[in-house]
Design a protein around this motif. Structure first.
Motif, PDB file in Angstrom:
ATOM      1  N   GLU A 371      50.338  65.791 -27.561  1.00  0.00           N
ATOM      2  CA  GLU A 371      49.883  64.443 -27.211  1.00  0.00           C
ATOM      3  C   GLU A 371      51.008  63.700 -26.499  1.00  0.00           C
ATOM      4  OE1 GLU A 371      49.558  60.609 -29.869  1.00  0.00           O
ATOM      5  OE2 GLU A 371      47.758  61.847 -30.183  1.00  0.00           O
ATOM      6  N   THR A 411      47.732  58.984 -20.590  1.00  0.00           N
ATOM      7  CA  THR A 411      47.647  59.720 -21.846  1.00  0.00           C
ATOM      8  C   THR A 411      47.211  61.152 -21.563  1.00  0.00           C
ATOM      9  OG1 THR A 411      45.355  59.030 -22.207  1.00  0.00           O
ATOM     10  CG2 THR A 411      47.091  57.663 -23.182  1.00  0.00           C
ATOM     11  N   GLU A 413      46.131  64.746 -23.867  1.00  0.00           N
ATOM     12  CA  GLU A 413      45.901  65.424 -25.137  1.00  0.00           C
ATOM     13  C   GLU A 413      45.470  66.853 -24.867  1.00  0.00           C
ATOM     14  OE1 GLU A 413      44.194  63.454 -28.801  1.00  0.00           O
ATOM     15  OE2 GLU A 413      43.394  62.141 -27.232  1.00  0.00           O
TER      16      GLU A 413
END
Length: 689
Positions: A371, A411, A413
């Motif tokens: 992450e 972001t 992930e």
């Protein structure tokens, strides 16, 4: 998959074929001086298979540089590590002080530390300190089977120094050209009388000017670690590091005009600075904490877990030459970043090993999670101010104001489930097969404009390999691997881009007979990456780019006598890029030389001058093409030297000279051109116990 086709001279070399297997085993600091020089021990590495396996018995191409070599060549940055290994291009952007640059087999790579990904998002670059490493490992080619989304060049894994069972240490002082100053401390051993708890503390201070005027860097680094052997079956190691850099960024961007190309005004000097003294800055603080856990349930099953949390804070103001705007005038751009990066990574592995009369089977089952988040203010202005290209004067600019900045949030992930099985049959055959399923998501948000780009992908990656172990040490192998890399954004129809996908087919030989104190490896390979973004004739970004490398590698590390060690490498890379949307023929890939070679020799005097070791090497990089300017960058060769002398009991003096002749050369061009590193001379005095 297209067939591997090499030029006729190289076709004759197929019988020698590649990858790498063994190298000098890592030894404690003082033990390095006392141990008998030998390459007999096979390097056991977990990077190629995520299971500790001798690389010479692995049907995957890999290289290892251990702590002794890092110290002997005085490696100051990660991208200096593999200068004397096959398949790696580094230094093509000069002596950059804020990024480690590699091209492996013609492609970019992913960087890991202690088996966990180091996130490098844009200008948020995590820089491992090489004084804190005990070795660096390289897995060449697509590696998504074990490491998830990554470019097809491969994986570089920097292994941190760990606590030792015996007390040992080093105090090191360095001084050299460009005002280089360094003080290092490395101490390790049991805590008190304990036989189950040990520590290590590594610290460093370094300051130096850059090759370009006004550039500099000052670094503070500390890395404590603690190992607790909870029981005979359970071990836990805590690892942490803190690093602070205060620098003026290198910015080696120069135009072909004045470097490769002639002008009425002469040439641009390599030291020319196009930034602004007192305004350009690169302030970086990086912190990490994590642990490595292993627990053996029984003689068959073992559980392993690696976890790390990291943070990076960055303030970057970097002015650079953008484009020519007059006979003597250039327009400068600016990169501005003020933000932070944080990441969590965890890798869980269950390893099972069992035997029959004819077989040894190793099964790896893994789940990993990664992450990343970056937050910050940014600006990319390609027309910030103007300057004289040949005789710059400073001060003609308007500082960036808060109103100019954009706030961005990115972001990432990724969750991966992987399975790998290695079967050894009759001590002759090794069969390797693996599969991985990934779910990866990337979201890039422009918070100022209230817009976003997204990549969301599920991907299956496969790999396989077979190797034959002959009694004479001649071990041929065949392998197949895949990679994928998500692309954030949508096409002109509003559809998410597909990930870049890569695949490699390789045939190689690893040769390490009992009669040879070392190894020779060779290979031919074909790597193809599809779904690259290119501009179509209608002006849209489409996924019709193909990048391909067909190559041959030859590498060897061996003692020719008890005192004389040879390290040698040769690489042939035919790297091309093809925009299939414009019906034009494929072009040579920028930055990638077709031919490169290196050789390093070490000689340890035992009778004539005990304690004295002399070494030297030469690095040849062939010519490269710049498709942007239609320019060919000439080939170059540089020579490095080393002298080391151990005196009294625990004292060692060493001198390293890189680019001995102070050759001035252009390392590469890709629209911009970059001068190579100038001569550096560094003296080291170490006290080891």
């Amino acid at each position: 998959m297209p067939a591997v086709v090499l030029p006729k001279p190289l076709a004759l070399a197929i019988r020698l074929t590649l990858s790498i297997g063994i190298a000098t085993a890592s030894t404690p600091l003082l033990a390095q001086d006392e141990a008998e020089t030998s390459l007999d021990a096979l390097v056991v590495s977990a990077t190629a298979l995520k299971v500790e396996t001798p690389l010479v018995e692995t049907p995957r191409p890999a290289s290892v540089v251990d702590e002794e070599e890092l110290l002997e060549r005085n490696v100051q940055s990660l991208d200096e590590t593999f200068r004397y290994r096959a398949g790696v291009v580094s230094g093509h952007y000069g002596a950059d002080n804020d990024t480690d640059w590699f091209k492996i087999r013609g492609f970019d790579q992913a960087t890991y530390q202690d088996g966990l990904r180091i996130y490098r998002e844009g200008f948020y670059q995590w820089l491992p300190e090489t004084y804190g490493l005990e070795r660096v490992e390289l897995l060449k080619g697509p590696a998504s089977i074990l490491y998830g989304e990554a470019p097809p060049g491969g994986v570089i894994n920097a292994i941190s120094k760990r606590p030792t069972d015996q007390a040992q240490g080093e105090l090191q002082i360095q001084a050299g050209t460009n005002e280089h100053r360094q003080l290092g401390l490395d101490t390790s051993g049991p805590i008190g009388d304990s036989d189950s708890v040990s520590y290590r503390l590594v610290g460093l201070y370094r300051s130096a000017d850059g090759d370009i005027d006004y550039t500099e860097n000052e670094r503070y680094y500390v890395a404590p670690s603690l190992r607790w052997d909870v029981s005979e079956d359970t071990s836990l190691t805590f690892l942490a590091s803190l690093q602070k850099d205060d620098a003026v960024p290198y910015n080696g961007f120069k135009l072909a005009y004045g470097t490769i190309q002639d002008t009425p005004f002469g040439k641009v000097e390599p030291s020319t600075f196009y930034g602004e003294p007192g305004y350009d800055t690169n302030e970086r603080t990086q912190f990490s904490v994590g642990y490595s856990l292993s627990h053996r349930f029984n003689n068959t099953w073992e559980f392993q877990q690696d976890t790390r949390y990291s943070e990076l804070d960055l303030l970057l103001r970097s002015i650079y030459m953008s484009f020519q705007s007059g006979p003597r005038e250039g327009t400068r751009g600016i990169v501005y970043r003020d933000g932070d990066l944080s990441s969590w990574t965890v890798d869980n592995r269950l390893v099972g090993t069992w035997f029959t009369d004819r077989t040894e089977n190793t099964l790896l089952i893994g789940v990993d999670y990664q992450e990343l988040e970056t937050n910050g203010l940014e600006l990319d202005n390609f027309a910030f101010s103007t300057i004289d290209i040949f005789d710059p004067t400073y001060g003609n600019f308007t500082p960036v104001s808060p109103a100019d900045l954009t706030r961005r949030n990115i972001t990432k992930e990724q969750t991966g489930l992987y399975l790998q099985n290695q079967l050894r049959l009759d001590d002759r055959w090794i069969f390797l097969a693996g599969a991985r399923y990934d779910q990866a998501e990337v979201v890039d948000r422009n918070l100022t404009a209230d817009s976003r780009q997204r990549a969301d992908d599920d991907q299956i990656s496969l790999s396989g390999g077979v190797m034959y172990l002959a009694d004479n040490g001649f071990s041929p192998y065949l392998s197949w691997t895949e990679s994928f890399q998500p692309i954030a954004g949508v096409d002109n129809n509003g559809n998410l881009y597909e990930p870049r996908v890569g695949e490699q087919l390789e045939f190689g030989v690893k040769y390490a007979p009992n009669s040879l104190d070392g190894y020779v490896t060779a290979a031919i390979y074909n790597i193809e990456e599809e779904n690259s973004l290119v501009t179509s004739p209608s002006g849209f970004q489409v996924q019709e780019g193909v990048r391909e490398t067909q190559g041959f590698e030859l590498e060897s590390v061996a003692y020719l006598t008890e005192q004389l060690e040879l390290t040698a490498a040769y690489t042939y890379n035919d790297a091309t890029t093809d925009n299939t949307s414009d019906n034009q023929p494929a072009a040579a890939a920028n930055l990638i030389p077709r031919h490169s070679a290196s050789v390093w020799l070490d000689y340890a005097f035992q009778d004539f001058a005990p304690g004295l070791k002399l070494g030297g090497g030469a690095r040849y990089v062939g010519s490269t093409d710049d498709s942007f300017t239609g320019t060919e960058v000439p080939s170059y060769t540089v020579v490095d030297l080393m002298a080391q002398y151990q005196f009294v009991d625990n004292w060692i003096a060493q001198l390293n000279v890189n680019n001995v002749a102070d050759r001035e050369y252009v390392a590469s061009c890709e629209f911009y051109c970059y001068y190579g590193e100038e001569r550096s001379v560094v003296g080291t005095l170490s006290y080891r116990w």
